[in-house]
Design a protein around this motif. Sequence first.
Motif, PDB file in Angstrom:
ATOM      1  N   VAL A  45      -1.872   8.903   7.827  1.00  0.00           N
ATOM      2  CA  VAL A  45      -1.818   9.503   6.489  1.00  0.00           C
ATOM      3  C   VAL A  45      -1.971  11.009   6.683  1.00  0.00           C
ATOM      4  O   VAL A  45      -3.046  11.487   7.044  1.00  0.00           O
ATOM      5  CB  VAL A  45      -2.923   8.941   5.577  1.00  0.00           C
ATOM      6  CG1 VAL A  45      -2.830   9.562   4.178  1.00  0.00           C
ATOM      7  CG2 VAL A  45      -2.832   7.418   5.489  1.00  0.00           C
ATOM      8  N   ALA A 105      -8.344   9.019   1.006  1.00  0.00           N
ATOM      9  CA  ALA A 105      -7.398   8.691   2.074  1.00  0.00           C
ATOM     10  C   ALA A 105      -8.101   7.948   3.206  1.00  0.00           C
ATOM     11  O   ALA A 105      -7.555   7.000   3.787  1.00  0.00           O
ATOM     12  CB  ALA A 105      -6.722   9.957   2.599  1.00  0.00           C
ATOM     13  N   PHE A 159       3.266   2.423   2.112  1.00  0.00           N
ATOM     14  CA  PHE A 159       3.481   3.125   3.372  1.00  0.00           C
ATOM     15  C   PHE A 159       4.955   3.017   3.768  1.00  0.00           C
ATOM     16  O   PHE A 159       5.595   1.972   3.558  1.00  0.00           O
ATOM     17  CB  PHE A 159       2.620   2.531   4.491  1.00  0.00           C
ATOM     18  CG  PHE A 159       1.197   3.017   4.484  1.00  0.00           C
ATOM     19  CD1 PHE A 159       0.798   4.031   5.340  1.00  0.00           C
ATOM     20  CD2 PHE A 159       0.254   2.469   3.619  1.00  0.00           C
ATOM     21  CE1 PHE A 159      -0.512   4.492   5.337  1.00  0.00           C
ATOM     22  CE2 PHE A 159      -1.052   2.919   3.605  1.00  0.00           C
ATOM     23  CZ  PHE A 159      -1.439   3.938   4.469  1.00  0.00           C
ATOM     24  N   VAL A 191      -1.276   3.173  11.187  1.00  0.00           N
ATOM     25  CA  VAL A 191      -0.861   4.059  10.098  1.00  0.00           C
ATOM     26  C   VAL A 191      -1.325   5.478  10.389  1.00  0.00           C
ATOM     27  O   VAL A 191      -2.291   5.693  11.122  1.00  0.00           O
ATOM     28  CB  VAL A 191      -1.423   3.614   8.725  1.00  0.00           C
ATOM     29  CG1 VAL A 191      -1.127   2.156   8.442  1.00  0.00           C
ATOM     30  CG2 VAL A 191      -2.918   3.879   8.623  1.00  0.00           C
ATOM     31  N   TYR A 200       0.822  -1.219   0.000  1.00  0.00           N
ATOM     32  CA  TYR A 200       0.000   0.000   0.000  1.00  0.00           C
ATOM     33  C   TYR A 200       0.859   1.275   0.000  1.00  0.00           C
ATOM     34  O   TYR A 200       0.342   2.366   0.174  1.00  0.00           O
ATOM     35  CB  TYR A 200      -0.935  -0.004   1.209  1.00  0.00           C
ATOM     36  CG  TYR A 200      -2.197  -0.819   0.994  1.00  0.00           C
ATOM     37  CD1 TYR A 200      -3.422  -0.196   0.769  1.00  0.00           C
ATOM     38  CD2 TYR A 200      -2.173  -2.203   1.022  1.00  0.00           C
ATOM     39  CE1 TYR A 200      -4.578  -0.935   0.577  1.00  0.00           C
ATOM     40  CE2 TYR A 200      -3.318  -2.957   0.828  1.00  0.00           C
ATOM     41  CZ  TYR A 200      -4.517  -2.311   0.602  1.00  0.00           C
ATOM     42  OH  TYR A 200      -5.665  -3.061   0.398  1.00  0.00           O
ATOM     43  N   GLU A 239      -8.772   4.405   1.913  1.00  0.00           N
ATOM     44  CA  GLU A 239      -7.555   3.600   1.814  1.00  0.00           C
ATOM     45  C   GLU A 239      -7.037   3.206   3.194  1.00  0.00           C
ATOM     46  O   GLU A 239      -6.511   2.105   3.380  1.00  0.00           O
ATOM     47  CB  GLU A 239      -6.468   4.353   1.043  1.00  0.00           C
ATOM     48  CG  GLU A 239      -5.209   3.517   0.881  1.00  0.00           C
ATOM     49  CD  GLU A 239      -4.298   4.024  -0.212  1.00  0.00           C
ATOM     50  OE1 GLU A 239      -3.322   4.721   0.118  1.00  0.00           O
ATOM     51  OE2 GLU A 239      -4.557   3.724  -1.387  1.00  0.00           O
ATOM     52  N   THR A 240      -7.194   4.085   4.169  1.00  0.00           N
ATOM     53  CA  THR A 240      -6.781   3.756   5.538  1.00  0.00           C
ATOM     54  C   THR A 240      -7.583   2.575   6.070  1.00  0.00           C
ATOM     55  O   THR A 240      -7.032   1.654   6.683  1.00  0.00           O
ATOM     56  CB  THR A 240      -6.957   4.980   6.455  1.00  0.00           C
ATOM     57  OG1 THR A 240      -6.125   6.045   5.980  1.00  0.00           O
ATOM     58  CG2 THR A 240      -6.589   4.650   7.890  1.00  0.00           C
ATOM     59  N   LYS A 269       2.472   8.902   3.975  1.00  0.00           N
ATOM     60  CA  LYS A 269       1.798   7.674   4.396  1.00  0.00           C
ATOM     61  C   LYS A 269       2.775   6.889   5.263  1.00  0.00           C
ATOM     62  O   LYS A 269       3.724   6.292   4.756  1.00  0.00           O
ATOM     63  CB  LYS A 269       1.351   6.868   3.176  1.00  0.00           C
ATOM     64  CG  LYS A 269       0.341   7.605   2.311  1.00  0.00           C
ATOM     65  CD  LYS A 269       0.070   6.885   1.001  1.00  0.00           C
ATOM     66  CE  LYS A 269      -0.429   5.468   1.213  1.00  0.00           C
ATOM     67  NZ  LYS A 269      -0.758   4.796  -0.068  1.00  0.00           N
TER      68      LYS A 269
END
Length: 437
Positions: free
Chosen positions: A143, A151, A49, A141, A47, A154-155, A115
């Motif tokens: 972002v 965002a 990160f 995580v 992803y 996706e998180t 990220k």
Amino acid sequence: MSQTFQNIKGTFDILPDPYTDDGGTRIAPSAEWRYVEATVRDVMARYNFDEIRTPILEPTALVARGVGEATDIVQKEMFAFERSDTQYVLRPEITAPVVRSYLQHHLDQRGGVQKLFYIGPCFRAEQPQKGRYRQFHQFGVEVLGTDDARADAETVAVMMAIYDELGIKDTRLRMNTLGTPDRREEYVHALREYLEPYADELSETSRRRLKRNPLRVLDTKLDHEQAILQDAPQLIDYVSDESRAHYDRVQRFLADLGVSYVEDPHLVRGLDYYTETTFELESPDLGAQSALAGGGRYDRLAEVLGSEEPVPAIGFAAGMERLFLALDAAEAERPGLPAPDVFIAALGEEAEQWVFRTTQELRAAGLHVALDLKGRSLKAQMREANRQEADYTLIIGGNELEAEEATVKEMESGEQEDVPFAELSTVLLDKCRTEHE
């Protein structure tokens, strides 16, 4: 009698073998921890990160300001101390430290959205119970630098992907929107007015929360308090049109990804810095303490921590101890103890010297090699090779040294092959490569 020591209450050792702690909870072995951490890192890489690691020690004011002065964490659960007029805290969570690091090191200048993910220990002075410790471990995580609804989606997606990759399928994702702090104040006022007539029916904890932060009453797990909340005002009715539109976009993106969820109007999370989207992942297999992970958007936190400009951001945090409980409940496949490729048994002092030297050479070539370091009998060494579940065993004595050949025995089949010392590294590498394919 000499004093003996044990680990501090609310902490635990991670050992090569699994064991059960005093509370009856299985503590996973170090190999399983490495496997979970490697899975997290693998999914994070997919992803896109980057990893960040912040100190365990942080300024007390950072945590108090970031998490919220009225939260239980700051009021009751911090491990805080002072040294040379400086106040420190063992970090109880990692979001505020990450934002501190983002601002301190000007990570926005790297370009684009930042990220970031982390894995590490946290500390809270709460009563230990199943899946909850005073030293616990989180991954998560953050972002930073975008308020785009993608965002948010996706998180959530990367969080779900990690549990899916680990084989934890029976989960429930709850979602809500908190709106912005200014509109939320209107809701807090309405919620307090609704709850005050029920104050005598609330638990001591909820009465305290009603005075300090009525939103926290919504976190209650008590059945009679949940019944009281059934007719309480709902936060969604107080958010702005802009916040509703953002939440609608998040929902559409999650639908595109096939992520299923339930909307929970009482979901608020426990920290003051959340705004807009909030979510929590649960496992019904964990009982009353069912939360696996949770997070949300926190667009105002950077300003609270001293930034002159807002830094829109979203993230989640997940407890690893809860994750292991869910792995146990799901009977998910996990690796066993790493077994040696080769165990080399030595007979006699001259053979011991040869084995010790050759073991290092084979390890340098890339093999996992074990040997005896106690000078035990051949029978005891072979028992140890079986205990460690070595793929191959070599026995080196005077005859083998004279012939400069080793007998390589495949432990599972019992097949043997004589291999010249000069070819030993190449043959063993080929055999073990084939074994692991």
